[in-house]
Design a protein around this motif. Structure first.
Motif, PDB file in Angstrom:
ATOM      1  N   GLU A  77      72.831  59.943  43.110  1.00 56.59           N
ATOM      2  CA  GLU A  77      72.950  58.514  42.810  1.00 56.59           C
ATOM      3  C   GLU A  77      74.290  57.967  43.294  1.00 56.59           C
ATOM      4  O   GLU A  77      74.359  56.825  43.760  1.00 56.59           O
ATOM      5  N   ASP A  78      75.343  58.787  43.219  1.00 49.60           N
ATOM      6  CA  ASP A  78      76.645  58.366  43.760  1.00 49.60           C
ATOM      7  C   ASP A  78      76.581  58.164  45.278  1.00 49.60           C
ATOM      8  O   ASP A  78      77.386  57.420  45.843  1.00 49.60           O
ATOM      9  N   CYS A  79      75.616  58.831  45.922  1.00 50.16           N
ATOM     10  CA  CYS A  79      75.470  58.751  47.383  1.00 50.16           C
ATOM     11  C   CYS A  79      74.423  57.731  47.803  1.00 50.16           C
ATOM     12  O   CYS A  79      74.023  57.697  48.978  1.00 50.16           O
ATOM     13  N   GLY A  80      73.951  56.918  46.861  1.00 54.38           N
ATOM     14  CA  GLY A  80      73.053  55.827  47.217  1.00 54.38           C
ATOM     15  C   GLY A  80      71.585  56.077  46.982  1.00 54.38           C
ATOM     16  O   GLY A  80      70.746  55.264  47.383  1.00 54.38           O
TER      17      GLY A  80
ATOM     18  N   LYS B 298      71.198  60.086  57.131  1.00 54.85           N
ATOM     19  CA  LYS B 298      70.062  60.476  57.971  1.00 54.85           C
ATOM     20  C   LYS B 298      68.741  59.859  57.524  1.00 54.85           C
ATOM     21  O   LYS B 298      67.802  59.782  58.308  1.00 54.85           O
ATOM     22  N   MET B 299      68.666  59.419  56.265  1.00 57.65           N
ATOM     23  CA  MET B 299      67.406  58.867  55.748  1.00 57.65           C
ATOM     24  C   MET B 299      67.338  57.364  55.925  1.00 57.65           C
ATOM     25  O   MET B 299      68.336  56.654  55.804  1.00 57.65           O
TER      26      MET B 299
ATOM     27  N   ILE C 252      63.591  67.393  41.503  1.00 55.50           N
ATOM     28  CA  ILE C 252      64.173  66.045  41.404  1.00 55.50           C
ATOM     29  C   ILE C 252      63.531  65.188  42.474  1.00 55.50           C
ATOM     30  O   ILE C 252      63.565  65.518  43.672  1.00 55.50           O
ATOM     31  N   VAL C 253      62.944  64.068  42.054  1.00 54.90           N
ATOM     32  CA  VAL C 253      62.317  63.137  42.999  1.00 54.90           C
ATOM     33  C   VAL C 253      63.225  61.909  43.089  1.00 54.90           C
ATOM     34  O   VAL C 253      63.512  61.285  42.069  1.00 54.90           O
ATOM     35  N   MET C 254      63.695  61.600  44.294  1.00 55.04           N
ATOM     36  CA  MET C 254      64.623  60.482  44.438  1.00 55.04           C
ATOM     37  C   MET C 254      64.306  59.668  45.696  1.00 55.04           C
ATOM     38  O   MET C 254      63.669  60.173  46.624  1.00 55.04           O
ATOM     39  N   GLU C 255      64.730  58.445  45.691  1.00 55.59           N
ATOM     40  CA  GLU C 255      64.432  57.528  46.788  1.00 55.59           C
ATOM     41  C   GLU C 255      65.717  56.929  47.320  1.00 55.59           C
ATOM     42  O   GLU C 255      66.643  56.618  46.559  1.00 55.59           O
ATOM     43  N   LYS C 256      65.796  56.781  48.614  1.00 47.56           N
ATOM     44  CA  LYS C 256      66.967  56.149  49.259  1.00 47.56           C
ATOM     45  C   LYS C 256      66.885  54.628  49.088  1.00 47.56           C
ATOM     46  O   LYS C 256      65.849  54.037  49.412  1.00 47.56           O
TER      47      LYS C 256
ATOM     48  N   GLN D  83      78.462  67.187  49.700  1.00 48.71           N
ATOM     49  CA  GLN D  83      78.504  67.081  51.158  1.00 48.71           C
ATOM     50  C   GLN D  83      77.101  66.867  51.722  1.00 48.71           C
ATOM     51  O   GLN D  83      76.893  66.048  52.630  1.00 48.71           O
ATOM     52  N   LEU D  84      76.123  67.586  51.169  1.00 47.69           N
ATOM     53  CA  LEU D  84      74.744  67.451  51.643  1.00 47.69           C
ATOM     54  C   LEU D  84      74.194  66.058  51.403  1.00 47.69           C
ATOM     55  O   LEU D  84      73.618  65.438  52.306  1.00 47.69           O
ATOM     56  N   PHE D  85      74.350  65.548  50.195  1.00 48.03           N
ATOM     57  CA  PHE D  85      73.755  64.253  49.881  1.00 48.03           C
ATOM     58  C   PHE D  85      74.476  63.107  50.588  1.00 48.03           C
ATOM     59  O   PHE D  85      73.854  62.078  50.887  1.00 48.03           O
ATOM     60  N   THR D  86      75.737  63.289  50.892  1.00 45.14           N
ATOM     61  CA  THR D  86      76.431  62.301  51.717  1.00 45.14           C
ATOM     62  C   THR D  86      75.779  62.238  53.099  1.00 45.14           C
ATOM     63  O   THR D  86      75.550  61.155  53.653  1.00 45.14           O
TER      64      THR D  86
END
Length: 414
Positions: free
Chosen positions: A376-379, A344-345, A410-414, A336-339
């Motif tokens: 990753e499933d959330c983009g 928002k990003m 965890i370092v991730m990019e939109k 829910q958070l990553f969705t």
């Protein structure tokens, strides 16, 4: 990755927070970013380290906190409009009030709710000796009746919070509060509690307020620090706005932070009773088993499904039947958070997500990998999973696993 490094740092030293990371963690992130962020978010504000340090760099930061105590602490630390002369004036008025305490202070100040707050017939242990609690109630009464500016009332309340454990019979011990060695005979006098409080104002807070007066920032993150569950409140943040998220959500370790900060919540009257406490627990991320939830089905993640299957086949005794539901609920919350994060990003925004792996029934739950899959499933694109350190698990799980667990960023990019 430990808050202890903040114990002597401006503003952060106002309250001895246990969980969380140091200001250096934020500083290192800002150094390595390929851009200067304009708008950030901290969905699990805690004691406010992220929004405070970003504010010091003139970076806007939306922040959210579900605990009324942690929210109060973060807001007090984010506030910059303190004045030394006003602080001294209120301090002196409070001191004068404490010099002539009300003999029966409990006739005007409510004793915190709970069965073990003070000594009663039939009890073997209690949180406060009578003199200590009366000293705390004296301070609470003085703040309530003398300090009429809400900013300073909150500041003085945090100064009181900072000495509550010191004046009590308990200390923080991992997931719970434990009794100090020899607590029965360590009785702190009423006026000694007053002096602990006044000393905190004089030697810590007053000194920092002087420094803050010369360090005004253009950004005021106190105005965008919100009280409530981020899962519902995140809609406050406009879509495609954020270019940075830094956070450390509750770990999947069955630790209820409501329990750990129970004395502050009760003594400062931030929760009014057991029903209020249960409502607070139900509004937190599902990382503990202190409240029952309706049955949760696991999200479609192969790593999670395998963990649950391995646990089902384990012959290790289940110490709580709600563990499986907690694990499933935790990752449903993460999804829910990553969705929401994805909405928002802005494109190119970066997330630093600090988590730790867990173990139940002799099975390690690779929390960092599962959350990476969800992201990753959330983009999002996971750029790196950095091992921060090894952390200890319970003695039983340690014996079954034969190793420590990994804490990661965890370092991730939109």
């Amino acid at each position: 990755m430990v808050f202890g490094k903040n114990k002597d740092v401006l503003v952060h030293r106002w309250y001895p927070f246990v969980e969380g990371y140091s200001k250096e963690f934020i500083e290192e992130i800002l150094k390595e970013l390929p851009y200067t962020p304009q708008c950030a978010m901290e969905p699990f504000c805690g004691s406010g380290t992220t929004p405070v340090e970003l504010q010091n760099h003139d970076i806007r930061c939306y922040s959210f906190e579900v605990s009324p105590f942690m929210f109060l602490l973060a807001k007090v630390k984010l506030e910059r409009n303190y004045d030394e002369s006003t602080l001294k004036n209120y301090r002196n008025k409070v001191s004068e009030k404490l010099a002539k305490p009300i003999a029966d202070i409990r006739s005007v100040e409510t004793v915190p709710f709970g069965d073990r707050v003070v000594r009663k017939d039939g009890l073997r242990k209690w949180n406060f000796h009578d003199s200590s609690l009366d000293g705390i109630l004296d301070i609470r009464h003085a703040i309530r009746t003398v300090v009429d500016d809400e900013r300073y009332k909150s500041l003085f309340t945090i100064a009181l919070a900072s000495i509550i454990l010191q004046a009590s019979n308990v200390f923080r011990n991992g997931k719970c509060l434990s009794y100090k060695k020899g607590w029965e005979k360590k009785i702190i006098k009423r006026d000694e509690v007053h002096n602990l409080f006044l000393n905190q104002l004089d030697t810590v807070i007053l000194e920092d307020v002087r420094i803050l007066a010369s360090q005004q920032t253009a950004v005021q993150n106190v105005d965008i620090c919100y009280y409530g569950d981020v899962r519902q409140s995140i809609e406050i943040v406009p879509d495609n706005t954020l270019d940075l998220i830094i956070t450390s959500p509750p770990y999947l370790n069955s630790r209820d932070y409501t329990d750990i900060y129970m004395l502050e919540l009760r003594t400062l009257q931030l929760v009014s009773g057991h029903d209020d406490l249960q409502r607070l627990r139900k509004s937190t991320i599902r990382s503990h088993v202190q409240v029952k939830y309706s049955e949760v089905k696991p999200i479609a993640n192969p790593r999670l499904i395998k963990c649950l299957s391995d646990m089902t086949q384990s012959d290790t005794k289940r110490w709580n039947p709600d563990i499986f539901n907690m694990i499933c609920g935790y990752f449903e919350d993460m999804k829910q958070l990553f969705t929401a994060f994805s909405k928002k990003m802005r494109k190119g925004g970066i997330v630093y997500f600090n988590v730790a792996n867990s173990a139940y029934f002799g099975v390690e739950v690779p929390v960092d990998y599962i959350i990476s899959d969800i992201a990753e499933d959330c983009g999002f694109v996971v750029k790196e999973i950095r091992k921060a350190r090894d952390i200890k698990t319970s003695p039983q799980q340690s014996r079954l696993l034969g190793k420590k667990l990994r804490e990661s960023v965890i370092v991730m990019e939109k």
